[in-house]
Design an enzyme around this catalytic site. Structure first.
Site, short mmCIF file in Angstrom:
data_model
loop_
_atom_site.label_atom_id
_atom_site.label_comp_id
_atom_site.label_asym_id
_atom_site.label_seq_id
_atom_site.Cartn_x
_atom_site.Cartn_y
_atom_site.Cartn_z
N SER A 133 0.83 -1.19 0.00
CA SER A 133 0.00 0.00 0.00
C SER A 133 0.87 1.26 0.00
CB SER A 133 -0.97 -0.02 1.18
OG SER A 133 -2.11 0.78 0.92
N LYS B 52 -21.42 17.49 9.81
CA LYS B 52 -20.31 17.96 10.65
C LYS B 52 -19.78 16.87 11.58
CE LYS B 52 -17.35 20.82 12.29
NZ LYS B 52 -16.14 21.10 11.48
#
Length: 306
Positions: free
Chosen positions: A122, A174
């Site tokens: 990765s 949020k």
């Protein structure tokens, strides 16, 4: 007179103060001595021409130290090439991208050879892509091209202990990723869109650096892991070999001839830290290493070798 009277009335306290002063002086001397050994001057580091070696080990959480070492080695004329030794399952997207960019920038000045150890998956693969050449062992665990973002859902636990979380927010997204409630479909869709964009950045980096069609890269960019030998077959690695092979390749690319292993130059040691001595970790990363820093967007293989 008053000092003598104090010593007379408080002999134990006086002795402890004197002993503490001696110990403080002694510890300061040891710290200075160890620091001087671990941090030779720049002139001492670069007495001979050679190959610089920069290690990237463990989860990639930050890039500052690697960038600093890369720039220092790039600007030092006695360092003719750099070997980037990678043994990492990847880590934070931003840090991996910063290292990748700096490696590419360095390749414009001198050769950089990426040497894959046991694991270069990765983000570990991502940072290697900027190198001039990539060397891997046949059994190196690499691949895992993908992005992951993890959130904890503690709703059931909170219900058991009677914990309730009251939130006042400026917008409906949020508090995305809140551990006190399930993720909504809208939130999952938004996060998936962001992850897809970052994934495309990974695919693009592989395609550009390895001169491969993006469509071919996407076929294997599904998070799968593969061996170093398979990576070579996919065109992600230039040759099989160990660390010494990578060093000799770097020397050859730099024009250093000879059969003997060239002088290897490592970055100067970090400043001595008693906290780091006790924990074996960078004290500035302890919050991240304990997993308390919150979710991060990661190019990371989350499997384990143990």
């Amino acid at each position: 007179m008053s000092q003598g009277l104090f010593r007379h009335k408080h002999p134990v306290l006086t002795g402890l103060l004197v002993l503490g002063g001696i110990m403080l002086f002694f510890w300061g001397g040891i710290t200075f001595f160890i620091t001087s050994l671990a941090n030779p001057s720049k002139s001492e580091l670069f007495l001979k021409e050679g190959i610089g070696v920069i290690d990237i080990k463990g989860v990639i959480l930050e890039s500052e130290e690697t960038l600093e070492n890369m720039v220092a080695f790039r600007e030092e004329p006695k360092i003719k090439a750099i070997v980037l030794r990678i043994d990492s399952p990847g880590g934070a997207v931003g840090a991996s991208q910063e290292i990748y960019d700096e490696v590419r920038r360095t390749c414009d000045v001198k050769p950089v050879v990426a040497s894959m150890g046991s694991v270069a998956a990765s983000g570990g693969l991502y940072v290697s892509l900027g190198a001039t050449k990539i060397v891997a062992n046949p059994g190196t665990l690499t691949g895992s091209m993908g992005v992951i973002l993890k959130f904890a859902n503690l709703e059931g636990l909170f219900e058991k202990i009677g914990y309730k979380n009251e939130v006042v927010k400026s917008g409906r997204l949020k508090d995305i990723g809140s551990p006190s409630r399930p993720m909504t479909g809208e939130e999952r869709l938004m996060l998936q869109g962001m992850i897809d964009i970052v994934q495309s950045q990974f695919v693009q980096a592989v395609a550009e650096s390895r001169s491969l069609p993006a469509a071919e890269v996407r076929k294997i960019a599904d998070g799968r892991i593969f061996s170093g030998q398979q990576a070579k077959e996919y065109g992600l690695v230039d040759q099989m070999g160990n660390f010494r092979d990578a060093v000799m390749l770097a020397a050859d690319l730099a024009g250093l001839k000879g059969e003997k292993t060239p002088e290897l130059i490592y970055p100067k040691g970090e400043d001595f830290s008693f906290l780091r001595l006790m924990t074996g970790k960078k004290n500035e990363s302890l919050l991240q290493q304990t997993g308390l820093s919150g979710p991060i967007l990661a190019y990371e293989w989350t499997g384990t070798l143990r």
